[in-house]
Motif scaffolding. Structure first.
Motif, mmCIF file in Angstrom:
data_model
loop_
_atom_site.group_PDB
_atom_site.id
_atom_site.type_symbol
_atom_site.label_atom_id
_atom_site.label_comp_id
_atom_site.label_asym_id
_atom_site.label_seq_id
_atom_site.Cartn_x
_atom_site.Cartn_y
_atom_site.Cartn_z
ATOM 1 N N GLY A 26 0.505 -1.163 -0.057
ATOM 2 C CA GLY A 26 -0.032 0.172 -0.104
ATOM 3 C C GLY A 26 0.977 1.351 0.132
ATOM 4 N N ALA A 27 0.676 2.098 -0.974
ATOM 5 C CA ALA A 27 1.559 3.327 -1.009
ATOM 6 C C ALA A 27 3.083 3.277 -1.268
ATOM 7 C CB ALA A 27 1.096 4.564 0.011
ATOM 8 N N ASN A 28 3.331 1.890 -1.436
ATOM 9 C CA ASN A 28 4.606 1.599 -1.502
ATOM 10 C C ASN A 28 5.275 1.691 -0.326
ATOM 11 O OD1 ASN A 28 6.969 0.360 -3.032
ATOM 12 N ND2 ASN A 28 7.901 2.575 -3.118
ATOM 13 N N LYS A 29 4.639 1.582 0.986
ATOM 14 C CA LYS A 29 5.404 1.974 2.150
ATOM 15 C C LYS A 29 6.053 0.656 2.744
ATOM 16 C CE LYS A 29 3.438 5.929 2.893
ATOM 17 N NZ LYS A 29 4.166 7.222 3.246
ATOM 18 N N GLN A 30 5.965 -0.301 2.059
ATOM 19 C CA GLN A 30 6.849 -1.449 2.417
ATOM 20 C C GLN A 30 6.851 -1.932 4.066
ATOM 21 O OE1 GLN A 30 10.330 -0.172 -0.398
ATOM 22 N NE2 GLN A 30 10.210 -2.567 -0.240
ATOM 23 N N PRO A 31 5.390 -2.083 4.683
ATOM 24 C CA PRO A 31 5.460 -2.230 6.053
ATOM 25 C C PRO A 31 5.905 -3.401 6.755
ATOM 26 C CG PRO A 31 3.251 -2.759 4.907
ATOM 27 C CD PRO A 31 4.328 -2.294 3.727
ATOM 28 N N TRP A 32 6.857 -3.897 6.381
ATOM 29 C CA TRP A 32 7.583 -5.032 7.103
ATOM 30 C C TRP A 32 9.104 -4.889 7.517
ATOM 31 C CZ3 TRP A 32 5.548 -5.412 1.755
ATOM 32 C CH2 TRP A 32 6.502 -5.086 0.613
ATOM 33 N N THR A 33 9.321 -5.815 8.266
ATOM 34 C CA THR A 33 10.510 -5.857 8.898
ATOM 35 C C THR A 33 11.006 -7.591 8.856
ATOM 36 O OG1 THR A 33 10.540 -3.987 10.314
ATOM 37 C CG2 THR A 33 12.344 -5.596 10.735
ATOM 38 N N PHE A 34 12.012 -7.896 8.109
ATOM 39 C CA PHE A 34 12.434 -9.352 8.609
ATOM 40 C C PHE A 34 13.427 -9.711 9.567
ATOM 41 C CE2 PHE A 34 11.131 -8.568 4.126
ATOM 42 C CZ PHE A 34 9.899 -9.204 3.939
ATOM 43 N N VAL A 35 13.198 -10.353 10.641
ATOM 44 C CA VAL A 35 14.307 -10.437 11.497
ATOM 45 C C VAL A 35 14.791 -11.728 11.376
ATOM 46 C CG1 VAL A 35 14.785 -10.683 13.896
ATOM 47 C CG2 VAL A 35 13.193 -8.777 13.211
ATOM 48 N N VAL A 36 15.980 -12.093 10.828
ATOM 49 C CA VAL A 36 16.704 -13.274 10.436
ATOM 50 C C VAL A 36 17.285 -13.753 11.956
ATOM 51 C CG1 VAL A 36 18.189 -14.576 9.204
ATOM 52 C CG2 VAL A 36 16.972 -12.567 8.351
ATOM 53 N N VAL A 37 16.953 -14.820 12.408
ATOM 54 C CA VAL A 37 17.662 -15.250 13.594
ATOM 55 C C VAL A 37 18.320 -16.523 13.641
ATOM 56 C CG1 VAL A 37 16.968 -16.234 15.970
ATOM 57 C CG2 VAL A 37 15.409 -14.335 14.977
ATOM 58 N N SER A 38 19.736 -16.427 14.139
ATOM 59 C CA SER A 38 20.508 -17.775 13.907
ATOM 60 C C SER A 38 21.137 -17.983 15.133
ATOM 61 C CB SER A 38 21.507 -17.839 12.717
ATOM 62 O OG SER A 38 22.442 -16.466 13.069
ATOM 63 N N ASP A 39 20.908 -16.864 16.103
ATOM 64 C CA ASP A 39 21.689 -16.948 17.331
ATOM 65 C C ASP A 39 21.102 -18.081 18.176
ATOM 66 O OD1 ASP A 39 23.500 -15.670 19.565
ATOM 67 O OD2 ASP A 39 21.321 -15.896 20.597
ATOM 68 N N PRO A 40 21.865 -19.075 18.540
ATOM 69 C CA PRO A 40 21.312 -20.312 19.482
ATOM 70 C C PRO A 40 20.444 -19.941 20.566
ATOM 71 C CG PRO A 40 23.508 -20.825 18.736
ATOM 72 C CD PRO A 40 23.160 -19.435 18.507
ATOM 73 N N ASP A 41 20.809 -18.843 21.301
ATOM 74 C CA ASP A 41 20.231 -18.490 22.702
ATOM 75 C C ASP A 41 18.855 -17.846 22.042
ATOM 76 O OD1 ASP A 41 19.946 -18.375 25.314
ATOM 77 O OD2 ASP A 41 20.167 -16.121 24.959
ATOM 78 N N LEU A 42 18.700 -16.937 21.235
ATOM 79 C CA LEU A 42 17.538 -16.355 20.651
ATOM 80 C C LEU A 42 16.530 -17.476 20.389
ATOM 81 C CD1 LEU A 42 18.667 -13.120 18.996
ATOM 82 C CD2 LEU A 42 17.415 -13.656 21.103
ATOM 83 N N LYS A 43 17.166 -18.476 19.374
ATOM 84 C CA LYS A 43 16.202 -19.530 18.926
ATOM 85 C C LYS A 43 15.617 -20.321 20.142
ATOM 86 C CE LYS A 43 19.326 -21.585 15.908
ATOM 87 N NZ LYS A 43 19.507 -22.221 14.906
ATOM 88 N N ARG A 44 16.610 -20.620 21.144
ATOM 89 C CA ARG A 44 16.158 -21.484 22.134
ATOM 90 C C ARG A 44 14.740 -20.655 23.143
ATOM 91 N NH1 ARG A 44 16.633 -20.551 27.278
ATOM 92 N NH2 ARG A 44 18.646 -19.262 26.735
#
Ligand code: IYR
Length: 224
Positions: A65-83
């Motif tokens: 919508g209105a090219n606002k690109q209203p997203w954020t992709f958080v790429v998680v590979s850190d084992p502690d965050l995955k846990r």
């Protein structure tokens, strides 16, 4: 508006094909996408981050919508965050499976053999957590309006899982609702709402999927 500056118009960069070539190209893509299956057993084999970045480049190109690109992709590979994400998801899913989901819902899920155990959230090399931005927020805290956020982020996620499949990686579209824990664990700003949790990796060598029928295209389509 005085001194209004608009971006210039430029020629469309578009490839038009002869009918035969167009049909061949779309059939190849459709055949490939029809083979995509949601996977729940992942290998811990590493994935080149360059592939992940290319997948996200495709997703980020989605119309919005209105090219606002209203997203954020958080790429998680850190084992502690995955846990932490696994623990948060399993806590919500335990409540879902033991009371929050209706009997009809639980019955509908039996064919997938799912339960509250989400071990794959730690096995898989990447978790892509997609956030929808309800509104824009710049460094100074200024807000801007976003439009059709659910539609825009949904389209971007469709492009993401299609690109992942084309790269030879498997995905799962996981919504361990409520998903508030993802915003807390990943320390997201107030304008972002968790939208989808996408494990991304190679399938386990012994991965299995239910033998499910999909409706035929002619059942889904009405031509008028
Ligand atoms: N979120 C739960 C339950 C679940 C719900 C739907 I709708 C599915 O298509 C599959 C699972 C889980 O991930 O187990």
């Amino acid at each position: 508006m005085e001194h209004e500056i608009l971006p210039p118009m430029i020629p469309l960069d578009f490839r038009r094909y002869e009918t035969e070539e167009g049909l061949q190209r779309v059939t190849e893509l459709s055949d490939d996408l029809c083979r995509r299956r949601t996977v729940r057993q992942f290998s811990s084999d590493p994935v080149d981050p360059a592939i992940v970045r290319e997948i996200l480049r495709a997703a980020n190109s989605a119309p919005s919508g209105a090219n606002k690109q209203p997203w954020t992709f958080v790429v998680v590979s850190d084992p502690d965050l995955k846990r932490q994400i696994r623990e948060g998801a399993e806590e919500e899913e335990r409540k879902n499976y033991s009371g929050r989901m209706s009997d009809e819902w639980l019955q509908d899920l039996r064919q997938f053999r799912t339960d509250a155990n989400k071990e794959y959230l730690e096995t898989v090399p990447y978790l892509v957590v997609v956030f929808a931005q309800s509104y824009g927020l710049d460094q100074e805290g200024n807000r801007e309006k976003h439009y059709y956020v659910q539609e825009s982020v949904g389209i971007a996620c469709g492009m993401l899982i299609a690109a992942a499949h084309r790269s030879g990686l498997a995905t799962l579209t996981h919504t361990p609702s409520p998903m508030g824990f993802l915003a807390r664990i990943l320390d997201r700003p107030e304008n972002e709402r968790p939208f989808l949790l996408i494990p991304l990796g190679y399938p386990a060598s012994d991965a299995e999927v239910p033998d499910l029928p999909k409706k035929l295209v002619d059942e889904a389509v009405t031509w008028k």
